[in-house]
Design a protein around this motif. Structure first.
Motif, PDB file in Angstrom:
ATOM      1  N   GLY A  14       0.988  -1.093   0.137  1.00 15.33           N
ATOM      2  CA  GLY A  14      -0.010  -0.421   0.357  1.00 15.33           C
ATOM      3  C   GLY A  14       1.259   1.018  -0.077  1.00 15.33           C
ATOM      4  N   PHE A  15       1.763   1.336   0.793  1.00 17.78           N
ATOM      5  CA  PHE A  15       2.867   2.630   1.372  1.00 17.78           C
ATOM      6  C   PHE A  15       3.510   2.846  -0.479  1.00 17.78           C
ATOM      7  CE2 PHE A  15       7.276   3.794   1.916  1.00 17.78           C
ATOM      8  CZ  PHE A  15       6.737   5.714   2.130  1.00 17.78           C
ATOM      9  N   ALA A  16       3.694   1.441  -0.955  1.00 19.17           N
ATOM     10  CA  ALA A  16       4.794   1.841  -2.766  1.00 19.17           C
ATOM     11  C   ALA A  16       3.215   2.044  -2.950  1.00 19.17           C
ATOM     12  CB  ALA A  16       5.589   0.006  -3.244  1.00 19.17           C
ATOM     13  N   ALA A  23       3.544  10.549  -7.082  1.00 15.13           N
ATOM     14  CA  ALA A  23       4.823  11.676  -7.654  1.00 15.13           C
ATOM     15  C   ALA A  23       4.315  11.693  -8.979  1.00 15.13           C
ATOM     16  CB  ALA A  23       6.162  10.032  -7.535  1.00 15.13           C
ATOM     17  N   PRO A  24       5.642  12.626  -9.669  1.00 14.63           N
ATOM     18  CA  PRO A  24       5.654  13.429 -10.701  1.00 14.63           C
ATOM     19  C   PRO A  24       5.953  12.040 -12.078  1.00 14.63           C
ATOM     20  CG  PRO A  24       6.396  13.970  -9.689  1.00 14.63           C
ATOM     21  CD  PRO A  24       6.828  13.281  -8.810  1.00 14.63           C
ATOM     22  N   GLU A  25       4.560  11.715 -12.996  1.00 14.03           N
ATOM     23  CA  GLU A  25       5.373  10.133 -13.502  1.00 14.03           C
ATOM     24  C   GLU A  25       6.690  10.963 -14.457  1.00 14.03           C
ATOM     25  OE1 GLU A  25       2.128  10.819 -16.522  1.00 14.03           O
ATOM     26  OE2 GLU A  25       1.124   8.903 -15.143  1.00 14.03           O
ATOM     27  N   GLY A  26       7.293   9.884 -13.753  1.00 12.65           N
ATOM     28  CA  GLY A  26       8.867   9.345 -14.164  1.00 12.65           C
ATOM     29  C   GLY A  26       9.732   9.688 -13.253  1.00 12.65           C
ATOM     30  N   ALA A  27       9.183   9.817 -12.108  1.00 16.00           N
ATOM     31  CA  ALA A  27       9.697   9.698 -11.083  1.00 16.00           C
ATOM     32  C   ALA A  27      11.098   8.005 -10.581  1.00 16.00           C
ATOM     33  CB  ALA A  27       9.234  10.738  -9.809  1.00 16.00           C
ATOM     34  N   LEU A  28      11.079   7.913  -9.258  1.00 19.96           N
ATOM     35  CA  LEU A  28      11.964   6.778  -9.439  1.00 19.96           C
ATOM     36  C   LEU A  28      11.074   6.055  -8.553  1.00 19.96           C
ATOM     37  CD1 LEU A  28      15.671   7.383  -9.632  1.00 19.96           C
ATOM     38  CD2 LEU A  28      14.387   5.731 -10.824  1.00 19.96           C
ATOM     39  N   ASN A  29       9.750   6.943  -8.168  1.00 23.83           N
ATOM     40  CA  ASN A  29       9.208   6.314  -6.874  1.00 23.83           C
ATOM     41  C   ASN A  29       8.228   5.191  -6.962  1.00 23.83           C
ATOM     42  OD1 ASN A  29       9.576   8.777  -6.391  1.00 23.83           O
ATOM     43  ND2 ASN A  29       8.142   8.682  -4.797  1.00 23.83           N
ATOM     44  N   GLY A  30       8.503   4.918  -8.567  1.00 21.58           N
ATOM     45  CA  GLY A  30       7.832   3.772  -8.940  1.00 21.58           C
ATOM     46  C   GLY A  30       8.823   2.097  -8.373  1.00 21.58           C
ATOM     47  N   ARG A  70       5.402   4.189 -15.186  1.00 23.27           N
ATOM     48  CA  ARG A  70       4.920   5.294 -14.872  1.00 23.27           C
ATOM     49  C   ARG A  70       6.157   5.814 -14.144  1.00 23.27           C
ATOM     50  NH1 ARG A  70      -0.157   7.742 -12.822  1.00 23.27           N
ATOM     51  NH2 ARG A  70       0.931   8.419 -11.108  1.00 23.27           N
ATOM     52  N   SER A  71       7.054   5.361 -14.073  1.00 24.31           N
ATOM     53  CA  SER A  71       8.928   5.747 -14.128  1.00 24.31           C
ATOM     54  C   SER A  71       9.618   5.357 -14.252  1.00 24.31           C
ATOM     55  CB  SER A  71       9.400   4.786 -12.569  1.00 24.31           C
ATOM     56  OG  SER A  71       9.213   3.621 -12.118  1.00 24.31           O
ATOM     57  N   VAL A  72      10.328   4.473 -14.646  1.00 22.61           N
ATOM     58  CA  VAL A  72      11.481   4.363 -15.647  1.00 22.61           C
ATOM     59  C   VAL A  72      11.532   4.393 -17.089  1.00 22.61           C
ATOM     60  CG1 VAL A  72      12.651   3.666 -13.864  1.00 22.61           C
ATOM     61  CG2 VAL A  72      11.806   2.036 -15.116  1.00 22.61           C
ATOM     62  N   LEU A  73       9.979   4.281 -17.445  1.00 22.18           N
ATOM     63  CA  LEU A  73      10.330   4.118 -18.994  1.00 22.18           C
ATOM     64  C   LEU A  73       9.164   5.125 -19.392  1.00 22.18           C
ATOM     65  CD1 LEU A  73       8.606   0.505 -19.250  1.00 22.18           C
ATOM     66  CD2 LEU A  73      11.072   1.282 -19.614  1.00 22.18           C
ATOM     67  N   HIS A  74       8.476   5.608 -18.392  1.00 22.00           N
ATOM     68  CA  HIS A  74       7.663   7.488 -19.027  1.00 22.00           C
ATOM     69  C   HIS A  74       8.582   8.230 -19.692  1.00 22.00           C
ATOM     70  CE1 HIS A  74       5.479  11.245 -18.286  1.00 22.00           C
ATOM     71  NE2 HIS A  74       4.588   9.963 -18.313  1.00 22.00           N
ATOM     72  N   PRO A  75       7.773   8.857 -20.654  1.00 26.87           N
ATOM     73  CA  PRO A  75       8.433  10.384 -21.502  1.00 26.87           C
ATOM     74  C   PRO A  75       9.612  10.832 -20.697  1.00 26.87           C
ATOM     75  CG  PRO A  75       6.738   9.070 -22.237  1.00 26.87           C
ATOM     76  CD  PRO A  75       7.117   8.317 -20.925  1.00 26.87           C
ATOM     77  N   SER A  76       8.734  11.029 -19.344  1.00 28.93           N
ATOM     78  CA  SER A  76       9.349  12.147 -18.453  1.00 28.93           C
ATOM     79  C   SER A  76      10.819  11.665 -17.544  1.00 28.93           C
ATOM     80  CB  SER A  76       8.730  12.963 -17.860  1.00 28.93           C
ATOM     81  OG  SER A  76       7.577  13.273 -18.351  1.00 28.93           O
ATOM     82  N   TYR A  77      10.805  10.295 -17.833  1.00 28.28           N
ATOM     83  CA  TYR A  77      12.171  10.234 -16.839  1.00 28.28           C
ATOM     84  C   TYR A  77      12.856  10.518 -16.893  1.00 28.28           C
ATOM     85  CZ  TYR A  77      15.685   6.785 -15.506  1.00 28.28           C
ATOM     86  OH  TYR A  77      16.559   6.226 -15.145  1.00 28.28           O
ATOM     87  N   ARG A  78      13.827  10.942 -16.606  1.00 31.43           N
ATOM     88  CA  ARG A  78      15.355  11.124 -16.566  1.00 31.43           C
ATOM     89  C   ARG A  78      16.380  10.446 -15.775  1.00 31.43           C
ATOM     90  NH1 ARG A  78      13.250  12.152 -20.022  1.00 31.43           N
ATOM     91  NH2 ARG A  78      12.936  14.541 -21.627  1.00 31.43           N
ATOM     92  N   PRO A  79      17.456   9.451 -16.200  1.00 31.63           N
ATOM     93  CA  PRO A  79      18.509   8.728 -15.008  1.00 31.63           C
ATOM     94  C   PRO A  79      18.277   9.986 -13.740  1.00 31.63           C
ATOM     95  CG  PRO A  79      18.668   8.447 -16.593  1.00 31.63           C
ATOM     96  CD  PRO A  79      18.332   9.331 -16.729  1.00 31.63           C
ATOM     97  N   THR A  80      18.496   9.635 -12.567  1.00 28.59           N
ATOM     98  CA  THR A  80      18.576  10.591 -10.867  1.00 28.59           C
ATOM     99  C   THR A  80      19.623   9.186 -10.214  1.00 28.59           C
ATOM    100  OG1 THR A  80      17.112   9.988 -10.233  1.00 28.59           O
ATOM    101  CG2 THR A  80      17.275  12.016 -11.502  1.00 28.59           C
ATOM    102  N   TRP A  83      19.241   4.862 -10.178  1.00 27.25           N
ATOM    103  CA  TRP A  83      18.274   4.575 -10.703  1.00 27.25           C
ATOM    104  C   TRP A  83      18.637   3.505 -11.588  1.00 27.25           C
ATOM    105  CZ3 TRP A  83      20.083   3.545 -16.336  1.00 27.25           C
ATOM    106  CH2 TRP A  83      22.017   3.610 -16.806  1.00 27.25           C
ATOM    107  N   VAL A  84      20.143   2.864 -11.286  1.00 30.17           N
ATOM    108  CA  VAL A  84      21.084   1.565 -11.687  1.00 30.17           C
ATOM    109  C   VAL A  84      20.120   0.369 -10.733  1.00 30.17           C
ATOM    110  CG1 VAL A  84      22.381   0.171 -11.866  1.00 30.17           C
ATOM    111  CG2 VAL A  84      23.210   2.955 -12.700  1.00 30.17           C
ATOM    112  N   VAL A  85      19.974   0.513 -10.150  1.00 34.22           N
ATOM    113  CA  VAL A  85      18.962  -0.153  -8.742  1.00 34.22           C
ATOM    114  C   VAL A  85      17.337  -0.107  -8.956  1.00 34.22           C
ATOM    115  CG1 VAL A  85      18.726  -1.035  -6.588  1.00 34.22           C
ATOM    116  CG2 VAL A  85      20.608   0.182  -6.875  1.00 34.22           C
ATOM    117  N   ILE A  86      16.826   0.616  -9.680  1.00 35.50           N
ATOM    118  CA  ILE A  86      15.681   0.755 -10.119  1.00 35.50           C
ATOM    119  C   ILE A  86      14.919  -0.175 -11.276  1.00 35.50           C
ATOM    120  CG2 ILE A  86      13.492   1.958 -10.340  1.00 35.50           C
ATOM    121  CD1 ILE A  86      14.713   1.701  -7.566  1.00 35.50           C
ATOM    122  N   GLN A  87      16.715   0.239 -12.304  1.00 35.41           N
ATOM    123  CA  GLN A  87      16.279  -0.216 -13.575  1.00 35.41           C
ATOM    124  C   GLN A  87      16.390  -2.086 -13.281  1.00 35.41           C
ATOM    125  OE1 GLN A  87      14.735   0.060 -16.625  1.00 35.41           O
ATOM    126  NE2 GLN A  87      15.197   2.306 -16.793  1.00 35.41           N
ATOM    127  N   GLY A  88      17.296  -2.211 -12.098  1.00 36.29           N
ATOM    128  CA  GLY A  88      17.645  -3.752 -12.171  1.00 36.29           C
ATOM    129  C   GLY A  88      16.993  -4.540 -11.556  1.00 36.29           C
TER     130      GLY A  88
END
Length: 149
Positions: A14-16, A23-30, A70-80, A83-88
Motif C-alpha cells: 500500500g505504501f509503495a 509522485a510525478p510521472e517519470g520519478a523513481l518512486n515506482g 509510470r517511472s523509468v519507462l515514462h517519457p518524463s523519466y531522467r536518470p538520477t 536509477w541503476v538499482v531501480i532498472q535492475g
C-alpha cells in the motif's frame, strides 16, 4: 512496512503504491513497488515454486508493469541517483516472471551497468545479471537463444 520490521505485506504494498501515485510521472518512486515485490518474494519459502508462483500472479505482473511505465519507462523519466538499482529491480523481476520482452527494455536502459542488488539474491551478481540479460535480449548462444543470426 515489511513484516520483518513489524509491518505487513498489505502495508508495504500500500505504501509503495501511494508513493508511486503521489509522485510525478517519470520519478523513481515506482521502484518502491518493485522493491516491495522483491522483499515479498524473499520472504517466501526458498522453494522456487512458491517464489515463482508469487511473481507470476496476474496482479503482481500488472503492478510491476504500471510502476515501470509510470517511472523509468515514462517519457518524463531522467536518470538520477539510484536509477541503476531501480532498472535492475524491474529487469530482474520481469526476468523471473518470464516476461523477457519487458525485461529487455530495462536491460537495454542499463547497458553494461549493474548493482549487486537485486542480483545477489539470485546468485553471484555479475553472472546472474549477464545470464538474465542474455536471455532477455535473445543472446543465449549455445544454450538455445531465440534470436536468429
Amino acid at each position: 512496512m515489511c513484516p520483518k520490521w513489524g509491518g505487513s505485506w498489505e502495508a508495504a504494498h500500500g505504501f509503495a503504491r501511494e508513493c508511486l501515485l503521489g509522485a510525478p510521472e517519470g520519478a523513481l518512486n515506482g521502484g518502491l513497488v518493485a522493491e516491495a515485490h522483491v522483499e515479498h518474494w524473499l520472504d517466501l519459502s526458498s522453494d522456487g515454486n512458491a517464489r515463482t508462483g508469487y511473481l507470476r500472479q496476474a496482479h503482481v505482473h500488472a503492478e510491476l508493469v504500471e510502476a515501470a511505465e509510470r517511472s523509468v519507462l515514462h517519457p518524463s523519466y531522467r536518470p538520477t541517483y539510484g536509477w541503476v538499482v531501480i532498472q535492475g529491480d524491474f529487469a530482474a523481476l520481469f526476468s523471473m516472471i518470464g516476461d523477457t520482452a519487458r525485461a529487455a527494455a530495462h536491460f537495454r536502459a542499463l547497458g553494461n551497468l549493474a548493482s549487486e542488488y537485486p542480483w545477489s539474491y539470485l546468485g553471484e551478481p555479475a553472472k546472474e545479471f549477464v545470464r538474465h540479460r542474455s536471455a532477455a535480449l535473445g543472446r543465449a548462444g549455445r544454450t538455445g537463444g531465440t534470436g536468429s543470426g
